[in-house]
Design a protein around this motif. Sequence first.
Motif, PDB file in Angstrom:
ATOM      1  N   ILE A  20       0.837  -1.209   0.000  1.00  0.00           N
ATOM      2  CA  ILE A  20       0.000   0.000   0.000  1.00  0.00           C
ATOM      3  C   ILE A  20       0.870   1.257   0.000  1.00  0.00           C
ATOM      4  CG2 ILE A  20      -1.905   1.222   1.117  1.00  0.00           C
ATOM      5  CD1 ILE A  20      -2.699  -1.444   2.420  1.00  0.00           C
ATOM      6  N   GLY A  21       1.962   1.232   0.777  1.00  0.00           N
ATOM      7  CA  GLY A  21       2.840   2.399   0.842  1.00  0.00           C
ATOM      8  C   GLY A  21       3.392   2.787  -0.522  1.00  0.00           C
ATOM      9  N   SER A  22       3.798   1.800  -1.318  1.00  0.00           N
ATOM     10  CA  SER A  22       4.363   2.133  -2.641  1.00  0.00           C
ATOM     11  C   SER A  22       3.266   2.638  -3.574  1.00  0.00           C
ATOM     12  CB  SER A  22       5.111   0.943  -3.246  1.00  0.00           C
ATOM     13  OG  SER A  22       4.236  -0.106  -3.566  1.00  0.00           O
ATOM     14  N   SER A 201     -10.630  -1.772   4.992  1.00  0.00           N
ATOM     15  CA  SER A 201     -10.904  -3.190   4.731  1.00  0.00           C
ATOM     16  C   SER A 201      -9.804  -3.771   3.838  1.00  0.00           C
ATOM     17  CB  SER A 201     -12.269  -3.312   4.069  1.00  0.00           C
ATOM     18  OG  SER A 201     -12.268  -2.581   2.854  1.00  0.00           O
ATOM     19  N   ASN A 202      -9.943  -5.027   3.457  1.00  0.00           N
ATOM     20  CA  ASN A 202      -8.910  -5.709   2.641  1.00  0.00           C
ATOM     21  C   ASN A 202      -8.648  -4.986   1.328  1.00  0.00           C
ATOM     22  OD1 ASN A 202      -9.787  -7.861   4.533  1.00  0.00           O
ATOM     23  ND2 ASN A 202      -8.378  -9.100   3.308  1.00  0.00           N
ATOM     24  N   ASN A 203      -7.380  -4.750   1.038  1.00  0.00           N
ATOM     25  CA  ASN A 203      -6.978  -4.104  -0.222  1.00  0.00           C
ATOM     26  C   ASN A 203      -6.579  -5.145  -1.250  1.00  0.00           C
ATOM     27  OD1 ASN A 203      -5.351  -0.920   0.494  1.00  0.00           O
ATOM     28  ND2 ASN A 203      -7.074  -1.872   1.536  1.00  0.00           N
ATOM     29  N   GLU A 211       1.816 -13.597  -0.867  1.00  0.00           N
ATOM     30  CA  GLU A 211       1.410 -14.430   0.273  1.00  0.00           C
ATOM     31  C   GLU A 211      -0.059 -14.167   0.585  1.00  0.00           C
ATOM     32  OE1 GLU A 211       3.667 -12.973   3.649  1.00  0.00           O
ATOM     33  OE2 GLU A 211       2.872 -10.954   3.385  1.00  0.00           O
ATOM     34  N   LYS A 212      -0.616 -13.055   0.071  1.00  0.00           N
ATOM     35  CA  LYS A 212      -1.992 -12.663   0.343  1.00  0.00           C
ATOM     36  C   LYS A 212      -2.928 -13.296  -0.683  1.00  0.00           C
ATOM     37  CE  LYS A 212      -0.580  -9.949   3.675  1.00  0.00           C
ATOM     38  NZ  LYS A 212      -0.017  -8.636   3.525  1.00  0.00           N
ATOM     39  N   LEU A 213      -4.202 -13.419  -0.317  1.00  0.00           N
ATOM     40  CA  LEU A 213      -5.136 -14.254  -1.078  1.00  0.00           C
ATOM     41  C   LEU A 213      -5.084 -14.067  -2.609  1.00  0.00           C
ATOM     42  CD1 LEU A 213      -7.597 -16.302  -0.907  1.00  0.00           C
ATOM     43  CD2 LEU A 213      -9.047 -14.274  -1.077  1.00  0.00           C
ATOM     44  N   ASP A 244      -8.067   3.337  -4.209  1.00  0.00           N
ATOM     45  CA  ASP A 244      -9.148   3.995  -3.458  1.00  0.00           C
ATOM     46  C   ASP A 244      -8.767   4.168  -1.987  1.00  0.00           C
ATOM     47  OD1 ASP A 244     -10.983   4.516  -5.526  1.00  0.00           O
ATOM     48  OD2 ASP A 244     -11.624   2.433  -5.545  1.00  0.00           O
ATOM     49  N   HIS A 245      -8.004   3.228  -1.454  1.00  0.00           N
ATOM     50  CA  HIS A 245      -7.478   3.407  -0.094  1.00  0.00           C
ATOM     51  C   HIS A 245      -6.539   4.628  -0.066  1.00  0.00           C
ATOM     52  CE1 HIS A 245      -5.242   1.401   3.567  1.00  0.00           C
ATOM     53  NE2 HIS A 245      -5.856   2.509   3.900  1.00  0.00           N
ATOM     54  N   CYS A 246      -5.688   4.735  -1.086  1.00  0.00           N
ATOM     55  CA  CYS A 246      -4.757   5.876  -1.152  1.00  0.00           C
ATOM     56  C   CYS A 246      -5.496   7.204  -1.196  1.00  0.00           C
ATOM     57  CB  CYS A 246      -3.847   5.746  -2.381  1.00  0.00           C
ATOM     58  SG  CYS A 246      -2.737   4.324  -2.282  1.00  0.00           S
TER      59      CYS A 246
HETATM   60  P1  NAD Z   1       3.288  -4.854   3.411  1.00  0.00           P
HETATM   61  O1  NAD Z   1       3.633  -6.012   4.297  1.00  0.00           O
HETATM   62  O2  NAD Z   1       3.163  -5.059   1.951  1.00  0.00           O
HETATM   63  O3  NAD Z   1       4.394  -3.707   3.602  1.00  0.00           O
HETATM   64  C1  NAD Z   1       4.933  -3.380   4.852  1.00  0.00           C
HETATM   65  C2  NAD Z   1       6.180  -2.514   4.623  1.00  0.00           C
HETATM   66  O4  NAD Z   1       6.686  -2.125   5.909  1.00  0.00           O
HETATM   67  C3  NAD Z   1       7.310  -3.245   3.904  1.00  0.00           C
HETATM   68  O5  NAD Z   1       7.864  -2.404   2.905  1.00  0.00           O
HETATM   69  C4  NAD Z   1       8.326  -3.521   5.010  1.00  0.00           C
HETATM   70  O6  NAD Z   1       9.673  -3.558   4.539  1.00  0.00           O
HETATM   71  C5  NAD Z   1       8.090  -2.329   5.935  1.00  0.00           C
HETATM   72  N1  NAD Z   1       8.500  -2.597   7.325  1.00  0.00           N
HETATM   73  C6  NAD Z   1       8.200  -3.688   8.079  1.00  0.00           C
HETATM   74  N2  NAD Z   1       8.763  -3.564   9.301  1.00  0.00           N
HETATM   75  C7  NAD Z   1       9.405  -2.371   9.332  1.00  0.00           C
HETATM   76  C8  NAD Z   1      10.131  -1.660  10.329  1.00  0.00           C
HETATM   77  N3  NAD Z   1      10.338  -2.179  11.543  1.00  0.00           N
HETATM   78  N4  NAD Z   1      10.639  -0.445  10.011  1.00  0.00           N
HETATM   79  C9  NAD Z   1      10.436   0.095   8.786  1.00  0.00           C
HETATM   80  N5  NAD Z   1       9.760  -0.528   7.806  1.00  0.00           N
HETATM   81  C10 NAD Z   1       9.244  -1.744   8.075  1.00  0.00           C
HETATM   82  O7  NAD Z   1       1.961  -4.239   4.049  1.00  0.00           O
HETATM   83  P2  NAD Z   1       0.739  -3.509   3.323  1.00  0.00           P
HETATM   84  O8  NAD Z   1      -0.246  -4.511   2.913  1.00  0.00           O
HETATM   85  O9  NAD Z   1       1.256  -2.518   2.358  1.00  0.00           O
HETATM   86  O10 NAD Z   1       0.108  -2.734   4.574  1.00  0.00           O
HETATM   87  C11 NAD Z   1       0.550  -1.427   4.928  1.00  0.00           C
HETATM   88  C12 NAD Z   1      -0.222  -0.963   6.148  1.00  0.00           C
HETATM   89  O11 NAD Z   1      -1.617  -0.952   5.877  1.00  0.00           O
HETATM   90  C13 NAD Z   1      -0.045  -1.855   7.381  1.00  0.00           C
HETATM   91  O12 NAD Z   1       0.053  -1.036   8.515  1.00  0.00           O
HETATM   92  C14 NAD Z   1      -1.318  -2.691   7.410  1.00  0.00           C
HETATM   93  O13 NAD Z   1      -1.639  -3.072   8.728  1.00  0.00           O
HETATM   94  C15 NAD Z   1      -2.318  -1.708   6.844  1.00  0.00           C
HETATM   95  N6  NAD Z   1      -3.489  -2.291   6.153  1.00  0.00           N
HETATM   96  C16 NAD Z   1      -3.325  -3.234   5.165  1.00  0.00           C
HETATM   97  C17 NAD Z   1      -4.439  -3.743   4.496  1.00  0.00           C
HETATM   98  C18 NAD Z   1      -4.297  -4.759   3.379  1.00  0.00           C
HETATM   99  O14 NAD Z   1      -5.289  -5.272   2.895  1.00  0.00           O
HETATM  100  N7  NAD Z   1      -3.085  -5.062   2.906  1.00  0.00           N
HETATM  101  C19 NAD Z   1      -5.716  -3.283   4.823  1.00  0.00           C
HETATM  102  C20 NAD Z   1      -5.854  -2.319   5.830  1.00  0.00           C
HETATM  103  C21 NAD Z   1      -4.726  -1.823   6.473  1.00  0.00           C
END
Ligand code: NAD
Length: 357
Positions: A20-22, A201-203, A211-213, A244-246
């Motif tokens: 999500i961050g990227s 919710s789930n993105n 690893e995700k569904l 949309d989350h972004c």
């Molecule tokens: P992701 O696992 O793809 O990415 C996590 C990133 O955090 C990775 O780039 C990793 O290198 C970095 N990271 C991990 N530990 C770290 C640390 N100690 N210091 C610095 N960087 C670290 O996760 P995502 O799916 O992109 O989720 C991002 C955020 O959104 C999370 O907080 C998650 O709980 C939340 N979220 C995710 C979803 C989803 O569906 N994926 C839905 C709602 C909320």
Amino acid sequence: GSGGGRYMKRILITGGAGFIGSNFIRYIIKSQKNFELLVNLDLLTYAGNLENLQSIESDSRYMFAKGDVRDRTLVEKLFETYDFDTVVHFAAESHVDRSIIEPELFLTTNIVGTQTLLDVAKRHWNLSPKDKYSQEYRAGVRYLQVSTDEVYGALGTAGFFTETTPLSPNSPYSASKAGADMIVRAYYETYGLPVNITRCSNNYGPYQFPEKLIPLMVHHAQRNVALPVYGDGMQIRDWLHVSDHCSAIWTVLESGRVGEVYNVGGNNERTNIEIVKCILRELGRPESLIEHVKDRPGHDRRYAIDNTKITTQLGWKPFYTFEVGIHETIQWYLNHQTWVERVTSGAYRKYCQEMYG
Ligand code: NAD
Ligand code: TYD
């Protein structure tokens, strides 16, 4: 009040090399949001991949810092150097199945990491840092915690999560996210730090770790490997396209009320089995590839978001329909097989071996 929108922001993004961050970094750079500086702090765990950012890494406003959100000295140095006014905290251990195997890592990264960021932001932004009771902060500063609907626990067949639903997490992952949310709340209540929490919710979408569904099932279907559906596959998730989350996060940064929580979702509930069948259809693979495996312990049956607050108070709404979004997403994975191959090498193969045998 808000007012964050008047400033050219100087943003610290954590976990910007993840899924999500990227997407968020690409989204704000490409849609020309009003910021002048963006520093991405990421530890580059198995889930972090700088290839996700290749298309924007040469933008002069963007900088990468490799490091750990639990490293206070580093976080302080970044605040001193770049003088952020905005923090968007994505970094986390994010996978429920891994949290069942290794809960402690989730507690330190997700809870202690959050507290470290809050504390450094508070010291840097407070107008009288020597006065321990001061609740005066620089104008326009904001800390945004990216949380999840999983903190609310599981729903039965009826009802929705609202922002006032009690937190009732069931996995070490969701418990660690709930713990982090509680610390964010405490920094608002005790110190008056200007915070927001979003619970999405789930993105789904491009650059999600397989690893995700959804990317996992595409990857298996492509190679004609069995698709591991946990239990009866009738668990329900409320899917939202990552872009949309972004846009929701940006909306909250611009106009969210200080101290408020906003749920984010697009009213799109699907059973897991429905998603898996949709992927098989799109790839022209037989449903005989589906294999029902032992259910995840503590598995939440249903998640569903009531998005009334963010849609009515902030005017946010999702762009994607699920039909368009899932089609584009599946095609993206098919067209980015080298990306998938690279991120699924080595350590990931070992994890799969332990997880699925
Ligand atoms: P992701 O696992 O793809 O990415 C996590 C990133 O955090 C990775 O780039 C990793 O290198 C970095 N990271 C991990 N530990 C770290 C640390 N100690 N210091 C610095 N960087 C670290 O996760 P995502 O799916 O992109 O989720 C991002 C955020 O959104 C999370 O907080 C998650 O709980 C939340 N979220 C995710 C979803 C989803 O569906 N994926 C839905 C709602 C909320
Ligand atoms: P996941 O993508 O891990 O997200 P979360 O658990 O955070 O919602 O899983 C989504 C749903 O898919 C969840 O109900 C578990 C299920 N699932 C499977 O059935 N098989 C799998 O191999 C995976 C990874 C998930």
